[in-house]
Design a protein around this motif. Structure first.
Motif, short mmCIF file in Angstrom:
data_model
loop_
_atom_site.label_atom_id
_atom_site.label_comp_id
_atom_site.label_asym_id
_atom_site.label_seq_id
_atom_site.Cartn_x
_atom_site.Cartn_y
_atom_site.Cartn_z
N PRO A 14 0.80 -1.31 -0.16
CA PRO A 14 0.20 -0.12 0.17
C PRO A 14 0.94 1.38 0.14
N LEU A 15 -0.10 2.57 -0.86
CA LEU A 15 1.64 3.34 -0.49
C LEU A 15 1.13 4.38 0.86
N PRO A 16 1.94 5.21 1.16
CA PRO A 16 2.29 5.40 2.33
C PRO A 16 1.03 6.63 2.20
N ALA A 17 0.82 6.26 3.77
CA ALA A 17 -0.28 7.55 4.19
C ALA A 17 0.47 8.47 4.52
N LEU A 18 -0.15 9.76 3.86
CA LEU A 18 0.23 11.25 4.38
C LEU A 18 0.24 11.93 5.42
N LYS A 19 0.72 12.05 6.08
CA LYS A 19 0.99 12.46 8.19
C LYS A 19 1.60 13.60 8.25
N PRO A 20 0.67 14.79 8.88
CA PRO A 20 1.74 15.20 9.37
C PRO A 20 2.50 15.33 10.68
N VAL A 21 3.50 15.97 11.33
CA VAL A 21 4.79 15.88 11.92
C VAL A 21 4.42 15.52 13.18
N LEU A 22 2.42 15.81 14.09
CA LEU A 22 2.09 15.58 15.05
C LEU A 22 1.14 14.53 14.61
N PHE A 23 0.92 13.56 15.06
CA PHE A 23 -0.23 12.79 14.83
C PHE A 23 -0.02 11.50 15.89
N SER A 24 -1.88 10.92 15.85
CA SER A 24 -1.39 9.62 15.86
C SER A 24 -3.37 8.69 15.61
N THR A 25 -2.60 7.62 14.94
CA THR A 25 -3.67 7.38 13.94
C THR A 25 -3.70 5.82 14.51
N THR A 26 -4.91 5.33 14.22
CA THR A 26 -5.04 3.30 13.74
C THR A 26 -5.32 3.37 12.85
N GLY A 27 -4.76 1.55 13.16
CA GLY A 27 -4.66 0.83 11.77
C GLY A 27 -5.13 -0.40 12.11
N SER A 28 -4.87 -1.35 11.35
CA SER A 28 -4.66 -3.28 11.25
C SER A 28 -3.96 -3.92 10.53
N LEU A 29 -3.83 -4.60 10.73
CA LEU A 29 -2.45 -5.07 10.29
C LEU A 29 -2.91 -7.09 10.22
N VAL A 30 -3.51 -7.75 9.40
CA VAL A 30 -3.28 -8.85 9.26
C VAL A 30 -2.30 -9.36 8.76
N GLY A 51 13.54 17.53 19.11
CA GLY A 51 13.25 16.25 18.68
C GLY A 51 12.74 15.88 18.36
N TRP A 52 12.77 14.38 18.44
CA TRP A 52 10.66 13.63 17.51
C TRP A 52 11.09 12.41 18.43
N ARG A 53 9.83 12.08 18.73
CA ARG A 53 9.89 10.35 19.74
C ARG A 53 8.61 10.20 18.35
N ILE A 54 8.81 8.47 18.75
CA ILE A 54 7.55 7.82 17.39
C ILE A 54 7.10 6.87 18.48
N VAL A 55 5.56 6.07 18.97
CA VAL A 55 5.63 4.76 20.01
C VAL A 55 4.04 4.51 18.92
N LEU A 56 4.87 2.80 19.20
CA LEU A 56 3.94 2.32 18.65
C LEU A 56 2.98 1.21 20.16
N LEU A 121 0.16 4.32 15.89
CA LEU A 121 0.98 5.05 16.19
C LEU A 121 0.69 6.39 16.62
N SER A 122 1.86 6.99 16.93
CA SER A 122 1.76 8.01 17.77
C SER A 122 2.94 9.13 17.35
N THR A 123 3.04 10.26 17.29
CA THR A 123 4.21 11.17 17.17
C THR A 123 4.25 11.97 18.40
N GLU A 124 5.03 13.17 19.33
CA GLU A 124 5.43 14.05 19.94
C GLU A 124 6.48 14.27 19.20
N VAL A 125 6.44 15.91 19.37
CA VAL A 125 8.29 16.82 19.46
C VAL A 125 8.41 17.09 20.70
N GLY A 126 9.89 16.29 21.10
CA GLY A 126 10.44 16.86 21.98
C GLY A 126 10.80 15.51 22.36
N TYR A 127 11.71 14.24 23.15
CA TYR A 127 12.66 13.04 23.00
C TYR A 127 12.41 13.08 24.40
#
Length: 202
Positions: A14-30, A51-56, A121-127
């Motif tokens: 699947p093509l990448p979904a475009l997101k802003p620097v700060l976002f939170s989104t849900t998804g599913s995988l099989v 800095g930048w922090r990414i959490v799954l 999947l979430s992102t935050e500014v500041g580490y």
């Protein structure tokens, strides 16, 4: 009339979904056995000076991994940063690393027995957060930082110790809900609990 079709089965990935620097989104995988990917694209227009922090995080039978690559899609063998095999995955880019450019984030459900998951999947500014030194005049402290972030994962703090009248100092973590551990490392920043072996309370 314009017809939009997403995740068309004819595409290999699947093509990448475009997101802003700060976002939170849900998804599913099989995962049917060979693994499964979801990709996200983040365009960072200027350097992120804090800095930048990414959490799954996830629920379900599968345990997804987190991969990040600048300028191209990541893979299990090609990435700039990754976090794998944890119940919560955290990737941190320091202020020197979070430069302007296009970043691709990959959420990967590893190959193996059939599994599925729902993830956030979430992102935050500041580490990291700089803590204020507490003189210890009260048991619960007077310089208390309360974490209100809802993303979970690994959080980093910096403190410069001052002289103590009792020849020592204490770090206290009060957990209000869930479960959390505290780890300490001296002098230099690093990511991951395995690098924080100076002191720990788990």
């Amino acid at each position: 009339n314009v017809v939009l079709s997403t995740n068309a089965p004819g595409f290999r990935n699947p093509l990448p979904a475009l997101k802003p620097v700060l976002f939170s989104t849900t998804g599913s995988l099989v995962n049917g056995g060979s693994g499964a990917w979801n990709y996200f694209q983040v365009d960072v227009p200027t350097n992120l000076t804090s800095g930048w922090r990414i959490v799954l995080t996830h629920t379900g039978s599968g345990n997804p991994d987190l991969y990040v690559r600048r300028g191209n899609l990541p893979g299990t063998g090609v990435y700039d940063k990754a976090s794998t095999g944890q119940t919560m995955e955290t990737v941190v880019f320091t202020d020197a690393e979070a430069t302007s450019g296009t970043y691709f984030i990959g959420v990967y459900l590893p190959s193996g027995p059939a599994s599925a998951c729902t993830y956030t999947l979430s992102t935050e500014v500041g580490y990291f957060k700089t803590l204020t030194w507490d003189l210890g005049t009260t048991h619960d402290g007077t310089q208390v930082f309360t974490n209100t972030s809802g993303s979970g994962g690994d959080y980093y703090f910096k403190i410069t110790t001052l002289g103590s009248t009792v020849g020592g100092w204490r770090t206290a973590l009060k957990v209000l809900s869930g479960e959390a551990d505290v780890y300490l490392r001296k002098d230099t920043f690093a990511t991951g609990p395995n690098n924080y072996t100076f002191k720990q309370s788990t």
